[in-house]
Design a protein around this motif. Structure first.
Motif, PDB file in Angstrom:
ATOM      1  N   VAL A 108     -16.252   7.677  20.960  1.00 10.56           N
ATOM      2  CA  VAL A 108     -15.347   6.633  20.472  1.00 10.56           C
ATOM      3  C   VAL A 108     -14.570   7.162  19.267  1.00 10.56           C
ATOM      4  O   VAL A 108     -15.155   7.657  18.301  1.00 10.56           O
ATOM      5  N   THR A 109     -13.257   7.058  19.324  1.00 11.94           N
ATOM      6  CA  THR A 109     -12.411   7.557  18.234  1.00 11.94           C
ATOM      7  C   THR A 109     -11.751   6.442  17.440  1.00 11.94           C
ATOM      8  O   THR A 109     -11.198   6.693  16.374  1.00 11.94           O
ATOM      9  N   THR A 110     -11.782   5.219  17.980  1.00  9.13           N
ATOM     10  CA  THR A 110     -11.325   4.069  17.203  1.00  9.13           C
ATOM     11  C   THR A 110     -12.517   3.559  16.394  1.00  9.13           C
ATOM     12  O   THR A 110     -13.522   4.250  16.259  1.00  9.13           O
ATOM     13  N   GLU A 111     -12.414   2.356  15.863  1.00  9.08           N
ATOM     14  CA  GLU A 111     -13.502   1.833  15.034  1.00  9.08           C
ATOM     15  C   GLU A 111     -14.679   1.374  15.899  1.00  9.08           C
ATOM     16  O   GLU A 111     -14.506   0.544  16.794  1.00  9.08           O
TER      17      GLU A 111
ATOM     18  N   GLN B 115      -6.736  -6.362  13.999  1.00 10.56           N
ATOM     19  CA  GLN B 115      -7.117  -5.400  15.020  1.00 10.56           C
ATOM     20  C   GLN B 115      -7.947  -6.052  16.110  1.00 10.56           C
ATOM     21  O   GLN B 115      -8.716  -6.982  15.866  1.00 10.56           O
ATOM     22  N   LEU B 116      -7.803  -5.535  17.320  1.00  9.54           N
ATOM     23  CA  LEU B 116      -8.562  -6.008  18.477  1.00  9.54           C
ATOM     24  C   LEU B 116      -9.688  -5.023  18.773  1.00  9.54           C
ATOM     25  O   LEU B 116      -9.434  -3.867  19.112  1.00  9.54           O
ATOM     26  N   SER B 117     -10.915  -5.504  18.648  1.00  8.36           N
ATOM     27  CA  SER B 117     -12.079  -4.717  19.045  1.00  8.36           C
ATOM     28  C   SER B 117     -12.621  -5.309  20.344  1.00  8.36           C
ATOM     29  O   SER B 117     -12.901  -6.501  20.421  1.00  8.36           O
ATOM     30  N   VAL B 118     -12.736  -4.478  21.355  1.00  8.20           N
ATOM     31  CA  VAL B 118     -13.186  -4.949  22.665  1.00  8.20           C
ATOM     32  C   VAL B 118     -14.700  -4.778  22.780  1.00  8.20           C
ATOM     33  O   VAL B 118     -15.225  -3.677  22.643  1.00  8.20           O
TER      34      VAL B 118
ATOM     35  N   GLY C 242      -5.113   0.557  24.399  1.00  4.77           N
ATOM     36  CA  GLY C 242      -4.641  -0.112  23.191  1.00  4.77           C
ATOM     37  C   GLY C 242      -5.679  -0.802  22.340  1.00  4.77           C
ATOM     38  O   GLY C 242      -5.337  -1.363  21.288  1.00  4.77           O
ATOM     39  N   ALA C 243      -6.945  -0.797  22.755  1.00  6.07           N
ATOM     40  CA  ALA C 243      -7.983  -1.378  21.895  1.00  6.07           C
ATOM     41  C   ALA C 243      -8.071  -0.580  20.602  1.00  6.07           C
ATOM     42  O   ALA C 243      -8.042   0.654  20.614  1.00  6.07           O
ATOM     43  N   GLN C 244      -8.204  -1.297  19.500  1.00  8.88           N
ATOM     44  CA  GLN C 244      -8.275  -0.645  18.187  1.00  8.88           C
ATOM     45  C   GLN C 244      -9.708  -0.493  17.699  1.00  8.88           C
ATOM     46  O   GLN C 244      -9.948  -0.015  16.597  1.00  8.88           O
TER      47      GLN C 244
END
Length: 238
Positions: A63-66, A3-6, A36-38
């Motif tokens: 924030v709804t992703t990780e 996964q990509l965390s920005v 598209g950031a996860q």
């Protein structure tokens, strides 16, 4: 899939340069997710020279992703984690005066302290990752702290990638397999970019997450944020 965390610290740096609210950190985080950031990563420091503690509270609402919060586990950091309860807390041994994180934990010398911090974070319900150098001696002590993951400090890899990428990645591959044998999840971050990311992923295909900020934001100045995030995602899928 890795996964990509920005990491959006540099967005806050740009905002703070003028003292107003442009660019808006929350909007950029939401756009990163939409593009598209996860995951979203922030690293608040005591002087709040980029991400502010209030930013973290504001981001936690949307924030709804990780959501990954990095930092040195002092009292203020731990209070922030208690309040926000992010998906992940990444423990980094950086003193207040450094420009950016520049080494991993000595998990031998700091073992007792880290074990206590990890236990406290687990009580909150937050997954823990420990920032670590690619040296085998630190991995079993890291496992004994109870941490869920370790994050490989990849600046040395990035610094030597263009001279000899096989040599640059060798220590990382070795400790990655040690981490896997110990049952530690594996993250990576620092100075990863569009040139060196794919090769690292190819050599360590079981990486769970990479956290990328500075290079990604710099690339976005040329390619646009949406396109850049997709470019980084593709590097992780090669």
């Amino acid at each position: 899939m890795t996964q990509l965390s920005v990491n959006i610290n540099k967005i806050a740096t740009l905002r703070n340069a003028r003292g107003a609210d442009n660019p808006n950190v929350v909007k950029v985080a939401l756009d990163c997710e939409r593009f598209g950031a996860q995951g979203i990563t922030v690293h608040p420091r005591p002087d709040e020279r980029h991400i502010r503690y209030q930013d973290v509270l504001d981001l936690a609402k949307v924030v709804t992703t990780e959501f990954n919060i990095e930092g040195y586990p002092n009292q203020r950091f731990m209070q922030l984690i208690r309040e926000v309860k992010p998906a992940q807390a990444t423990l980094v041994p950086d003193p207040p005066d450094v420009i950016t994180s520049n080494t991993g934990w000595d998990t031998i010398t700091n073992h007792s302290m880290l074990r206590e911090i990890v236990a406290e974070l687990h009580e909150i319900g937050t997954r823990v990752s420990i920032f670590i150098n690619p040296e085998a001696k630190y991995f079993e002590p890291a496992k004994l702290t109870g941490t869920d993951r370790v994050e490989l400090y990849t600046e040395p890899y990035a610094a030597h990638y263009h001279q000899d990428r096989e040599k640059a990645v060798k220590a990382y591959v070795e400790v990655a397999h040690i981490a896997r044998e110990l049952g530690l999840g594996l993250n990576a971050g620092h100075d990863l970019d569009l040139h060196n990311l794919a090769y690292l992923k190819q050599q360590i295909p079981f990486l769970k997450e990479v956290s990328i900020g500075h290079a990604l934001i710099c690339d976005a100045l040329y390619y646009g944020l949406e396109n850049t995030i997709q470019m980084y995602r593709r590097q992780l899928e090669i």
